[in-house]
Design a protein around this motif. Structure first.
Motif, PDB file in Angstrom:
ATOM      1  N   UNK A   1      -8.560 -27.595  50.745  1.00  0.00           N
ATOM      2  CA  UNK A   1      -7.918 -25.437  49.220  1.00  0.00           C
ATOM      3  C   UNK A   1      -8.270 -24.300  51.001  1.00  0.00           C
ATOM      4  N   UNK A   2      -7.694 -23.920  51.227  1.00  0.00           N
ATOM      5  CA  UNK A   2      -8.642 -22.259  52.330  1.00  0.00           C
ATOM      6  C   UNK A   2      -9.963 -22.098  51.753  1.00  0.00           C
ATOM      7  N   UNK A   3     -10.189 -21.782  52.997  1.00  0.00           N
ATOM      8  CA  UNK A   3     -12.533 -20.700  52.794  1.00  0.00           C
ATOM      9  C   UNK A   3     -11.702 -19.779  51.676  1.00  0.00           C
ATOM     10  N   UNK A   4     -11.172 -19.234  51.665  1.00  0.00           N
ATOM     11  CA  UNK A   4     -11.038 -18.305  50.990  1.00  0.00           C
ATOM     12  C   UNK A   4     -11.190 -18.458  49.660  1.00  0.00           C
ATOM     13  N   UNK A   5     -10.190 -19.252  49.457  1.00  0.00           N
ATOM     14  CA  UNK A   5      -9.948 -19.954  47.512  1.00  0.00           C
ATOM     15  C   UNK A   5     -10.976 -20.803  47.220  1.00  0.00           C
ATOM     16  N   UNK A   6     -11.622 -22.001  48.137  1.00  0.00           N
ATOM     17  CA  UNK A   6     -12.284 -22.420  47.205  1.00  0.00           C
ATOM     18  C   UNK A   6     -14.193 -21.436  47.482  1.00  0.00           C
ATOM     19  N   UNK A   7     -13.943 -21.262  48.396  1.00  0.00           N
ATOM     20  CA  UNK A   7     -15.129 -19.726  47.860  1.00  0.00           C
ATOM     21  C   UNK A   7     -14.881 -18.712  46.327  1.00  0.00           C
ATOM     22  N   UNK A   8     -13.495 -18.361  45.800  1.00  0.00           N
ATOM     23  CA  UNK A   8     -13.444 -17.677  45.300  1.00  0.00           C
ATOM     24  C   UNK A   8     -13.746 -18.489  43.472  1.00  0.00           C
ATOM     25  N   UNK A   9     -13.278 -20.160  43.954  1.00  0.00           N
ATOM     26  CA  UNK A   9     -13.331 -20.784  42.872  1.00  0.00           C
ATOM     27  C   UNK A   9     -15.257 -21.009  42.584  1.00  0.00           C
ATOM     28  N   UNK A  10     -15.932 -20.919  43.784  1.00  0.00           N
ATOM     29  CA  UNK A  10     -16.909 -21.933  43.766  1.00  0.00           C
ATOM     30  C   UNK A  10     -17.642 -20.061  43.149  1.00  0.00           C
ATOM     31  N   UNK A  11     -16.962 -19.277  43.164  1.00  0.00           N
ATOM     32  CA  UNK A  11     -17.773 -18.207  42.449  1.00  0.00           C
ATOM     33  C   UNK A  11     -17.281 -18.049  41.144  1.00  0.00           C
ATOM     34  N   UNK A  12     -16.154 -18.656  40.750  1.00  0.00           N
ATOM     35  CA  UNK A  12     -15.908 -18.146  39.040  1.00  0.00           C
ATOM     36  C   UNK A  12     -16.245 -19.261  38.865  1.00  0.00           C
ATOM     37  N   UNK A  13     -16.769 -20.639  39.281  1.00  0.00           N
ATOM     38  CA  UNK A  13     -17.430 -21.647  38.658  1.00  0.00           C
ATOM     39  C   UNK A  13     -18.783 -21.771  38.391  1.00  0.00           C
ATOM     40  N   UNK A  14     -19.899 -20.080  39.688  1.00  0.00           N
ATOM     41  CA  UNK A  14     -20.961 -19.958  39.315  1.00  0.00           C
ATOM     42  C   UNK A  14     -21.080 -19.263  37.868  1.00  0.00           C
ATOM     43  N   UNK A  15     -19.763 -18.264  37.912  1.00  0.00           N
ATOM     44  CA  UNK A  15     -19.947 -17.029  37.021  1.00  0.00           C
ATOM     45  C   UNK A  15     -20.049 -17.507  36.109  1.00  0.00           C
ATOM     46  N   UNK A  16     -19.056 -18.412  35.269  1.00  0.00           N
ATOM     47  CA  UNK A  16     -19.242 -19.144  34.361  1.00  0.00           C
ATOM     48  C   UNK A  16     -20.298 -19.744  33.701  1.00  0.00           C
ATOM     49  N   UNK A  17     -20.981 -21.039  34.231  1.00  0.00           N
ATOM     50  CA  UNK A  17     -21.688 -21.656  34.210  1.00  0.00           C
ATOM     51  C   UNK A  17     -23.053 -20.870  33.653  1.00  0.00           C
ATOM     52  N   UNK A  18     -22.971 -18.995  34.271  1.00  0.00           N
ATOM     53  CA  UNK A  18     -24.236 -18.349  34.119  1.00  0.00           C
ATOM     54  C   UNK A  18     -23.555 -17.981  32.885  1.00  0.00           C
ATOM     55  N   UNK A  19     -22.552 -17.510  32.684  1.00  0.00           N
ATOM     56  CA  UNK A  19     -22.567 -17.096  31.221  1.00  0.00           C
ATOM     57  C   UNK A  19     -21.889 -18.241  29.670  1.00  0.00           C
ATOM     58  N   UNK A  20     -22.006 -19.453  30.498  1.00  0.00           N
ATOM     59  CA  UNK A  20     -22.001 -20.414  29.070  1.00  0.00           C
ATOM     60  C   UNK A  20     -20.436 -20.380  28.801  1.00  0.00           C
ATOM     61  N   UNK A  21     -19.216 -20.423  29.381  1.00  0.00           N
ATOM     62  CA  UNK A  21     -18.289 -20.024  29.875  1.00  0.00           C
ATOM     63  C   UNK A  21     -16.998 -21.469  30.236  1.00  0.00           C
ATOM     64  N   UNK A  22     -15.933 -22.354  29.459  1.00  0.00           N
ATOM     65  CA  UNK A  22     -15.844 -22.978  29.519  1.00  0.00           C
ATOM     66  C   UNK A  22     -14.100 -22.418  29.800  1.00  0.00           C
ATOM     67  N   UNK A  23     -13.268 -23.250  30.861  1.00  0.00           N
ATOM     68  CA  UNK A  23     -11.894 -22.394  30.761  1.00  0.00           C
ATOM     69  C   UNK A  23     -11.359 -23.890  31.139  1.00  0.00           C
ATOM     70  N   UNK A  24     -10.257 -23.412  30.691  1.00  0.00           N
ATOM     71  CA  UNK A  24      -8.886 -24.105  30.518  1.00  0.00           C
ATOM     72  C   UNK A  24      -7.859 -23.875  31.568  1.00  0.00           C
ATOM     73  N   UNK A  25      -6.969 -24.052  32.261  1.00  0.00           N
ATOM     74  CA  UNK A  25      -5.940 -23.732  32.734  1.00  0.00           C
ATOM     75  C   UNK A  25      -4.225 -24.192  31.870  1.00  0.00           C
ATOM     76  N   UNK A  26      -3.142 -22.545  32.188  1.00  0.00           N
ATOM     77  CA  UNK A  26      -1.437 -23.548  31.986  1.00  0.00           C
ATOM     78  C   UNK A  26      -0.814 -23.495  32.610  1.00  0.00           C
ATOM     79  N   UNK A  27      -0.516 -24.364  33.421  1.00  0.00           N
ATOM     80  CA  UNK A  27       0.293 -24.174  34.909  1.00  0.00           C
ATOM     81  C   UNK A  27       1.853 -24.393  34.517  1.00  0.00           C
ATOM     82  N   UNK A  28       2.474 -23.725  35.403  1.00  0.00           N
ATOM     83  CA  UNK A  28       3.360 -23.363  35.274  1.00  0.00           C
ATOM     84  C   UNK A  28       4.526 -24.725  36.843  1.00  0.00           C
TER      85      UNK A  28
END
Length: 168
Positions: free
Chosen positions: A4-31
């Motif tokens: 993944x491009x660096x900007x996408x990876x940085x956003x994914x890392x930030x999201x994972x950290x945010x969800x870990x901090x808030x104890x949130x689980x994530x699901x995706x529905x992708x087409x």
């Protein structure tokens, strides 16, 4: 090295950290992204604490069978519509243990577009369990299949972050 491009990876890392901090689980529905959102999230170390599951629902049949999109919705509005994206995100939450989810459905190209639904049109929806649906209609343009998919991935990560910050 990440695919993944660096900007996408940085956003994914930030999201994972945010969800870990808030104890949130994530699901995706992708087409149209075919699993890229889930792949970007699971590229991040520690993502196993926040990623519940991903649904790749490329066909209409998969949308109906896996995440409960109504045939009537697909008939009336088509797969690439706000209504379908909203049903997809609701179905992902309903059929998972996730606290937040995102859905994407669109036309990546190079073909498949029309005057009403051109190549580059993508509908995204995100929602926190118990919260309001966040919807975006993106018109990326006919910029190339890979570029539409990557742009959609970036928008999806942003929407998941917005959903994670919602108060319910």
């Amino acid at each position: 090295m990440s695919p993944f491009p660096p900007d996408i990876l940085a956003r994914a890392k930030a999201l994972v950290a945010l969800c870990a901090e808030r104890k949130l689980l994530v699901a995706t529905a992708e087409s149209c992204t075919g699993g890229l959102i889930a792949a970007a999230l699971t590229e991040v170390t520690g993502s196993s604490a926040v990623v519940d599951r991903g649904f790749v629902t490329y066909s209409n049949a998969a949308k109906m069978e896996l995440i409960g999109v109504e045939a009537a919705t697909l008939d009336a509005f088509g797969a690439v519509s706000r209504q379908t994206a909203v049903e997809m995100v609701s179905g992902a939450l309903c059929r998972s243990s996730a606290d937040i989810a995102v859905s994407v459905t669109g036309i990546a190209g190079p073909g498949g577009g029309s005057a009403q639904k051109p190549v580059g049109l993508v509908h995204l929806a995100a929602r926190r369990r118990g919260g309001a649906v966040i919807h975006r209609e993106m018109r990326y343009g006919d910029i190339g299949r890979a570029e539409v998919r990557l742009a959609t991935l970036g928008t999806a990560l942003d929407l998941l972050s917005e959903a994670a910050l919602q108060e319910v």
